[in-house]
Design a protein around this motif. Sequence first.
Motif, mmCIF file in Angstrom:
data_model
loop_
_atom_site.group_PDB
_atom_site.id
_atom_site.type_symbol
_atom_site.label_atom_id
_atom_site.label_comp_id
_atom_site.label_asym_id
_atom_site.label_seq_id
_atom_site.Cartn_x
_atom_site.Cartn_y
_atom_site.Cartn_z
ATOM 1 N N UNK A 170 20.582 46.976 16.077
ATOM 2 C CA UNK A 170 20.441 47.750 17.316
ATOM 3 C C UNK A 170 20.534 49.248 17.035
ATOM 4 N N UNK A 174 17.487 51.979 17.528
ATOM 5 C CA UNK A 174 17.579 53.087 18.483
ATOM 6 C C UNK A 174 17.515 54.423 17.755
ATOM 7 N N UNK A 193 22.515 53.545 26.758
ATOM 8 C CA UNK A 193 21.818 52.299 26.449
ATOM 9 C C UNK A 193 22.479 51.593 25.273
ATOM 10 N N UNK A 197 24.297 47.937 25.440
ATOM 11 C CA UNK A 197 23.765 46.841 24.632
ATOM 12 C C UNK A 197 24.827 46.320 23.665
#
Lengths: 220, 220
Positions: A170, A174, A193, A197
């Motif tokens: 992740x 990102x 975000x 997440x």
Amino acid sequence: MERKNFQRWSQDERRQSLLEATLACVAEQGLEGATARQIAQRADVTAGLIRHYFGSKEKMVQAAYELLIGELTHAAKCAAEADGGEPQAQLARFVVANVTPPNLSAGKVSLWATFIGRVRTDPGYAAVHRDSYREFLVALEALIHPVLVAHDRKATPACCSRYAIALNALIDGLWLEGSLDHGLYDVGTLPTIALAAAEGILGLPADSLAGAISTTDNRS
Amino acid sequence: MERKNFQRWSQDERRQSLLEATLACVAEQGLEGATARQIAQRADVTAGLIRHYFGSKEKMVQAAYELLIGELTHAAKCAAEADGGEPQAQLARFVVANVTPPNLSAGKVSLWATFIGRVRTDPGYAAVHRDSYREFLVALEALIHPVLVAHDRKATPACCSRYAIALNALIDGLWLEGSLDHGLYDVGTLPTIALAAAEGILGLPADSLAGAISTTDNRS
DNA sequence: CTCACTGTTATACCGTCGTATAATAAATAC
DNA sequence: GTATTTATTATACGACGGTATAACAGTGAG
């Protein structure tokens, strides 16, 4: 013909200067465009010094890759350990540090990607990548474990390992797309975000990570 | 001197052959090592044909990049739409398709990374990347929305957009590290990790995605 | 079968690459 | 100040990069 005036620097300064010039050139023009002459010009020396300090251009480029990776992981780890605090805050800071400047950087992601492209076929680059990735995973596991126990959650090694893999993915993703800054969304929202997440991946209650560092970044 | 025997191919076949040779060379030796002569040799032609078909080597390389990206996104979208089924199954298949072969591929990730390294400074590559990334996000949003409504969850556009960004990052990251295959863990576990993390990010009950496609891959 | 067309090959050109070598000058020791 | 050392420059060299050009040969039309 006038010979150029020059100054004798310490070995460390000269090496560092050449490595930074290498990264700058690779970031701008890729490995193909980063020629020995251009790198030397950027460091304000002549190309002969590359051989003198690194033996060959290829060795210098690889040393520059190690320097870059070291800086990236070091910055993230420092952000996490900055000022102790509860486990949730440390993990949250680690995550946020990777999706905000200075780690969030178009130049750095360009460099990183360019080098990643050589990992598959060049053993030297592969070793650097594997080591740095492992270091990243280990750091993440160490940050995740105390958070899980604080929430009375199962925290076996296997479990932490899987969480670390997912969380690392992740963060990588990102960081990557955010740094490229394609203009498809506001990169300022990335921390929000990312934390939401991360909470989801770890199965934590909403805001358990975001809330842990909201003192400085209150944006609700 | 004996002149080489050759065959006249259709324009499409010749172009395709050259593009594939380009990708193969770039994957193995990077943009710097992929010379016009090597690419031509791999396609079993002489270097002059590059100019004949693409005008210049640079234009051919960029066309090869577009071809690669198209294949990657097409494969993932096809996997999702394969055989309708419930929304959860479609999303799950989309996720899994990106962390299993043929998309999970050391060669493809090497190519992708090499090209990403040029996105920052070359407008042509930047455009290709932005378009493909947008296409990926849109596809993900379209898959996420029906899953959320099926679970009676809030599914505003803004909400779906944030979920898509996070989910895309997760997929990108897992695809990347999995493809590089550094040997730090078994890539066979990636689908499980990916689906569990996706469920967490979307706030779905455990196994709501993994269970939707467990018929073929029953591994509980 | 012959001819025209053009996809394809072969080759030459010029620039630039990495780097080896020799000359030079900055710093240091005395 | 002078000598010594060596970091740094300047230059040359062979190899190879992309590509422009001309010769050649496979293909289809008549």
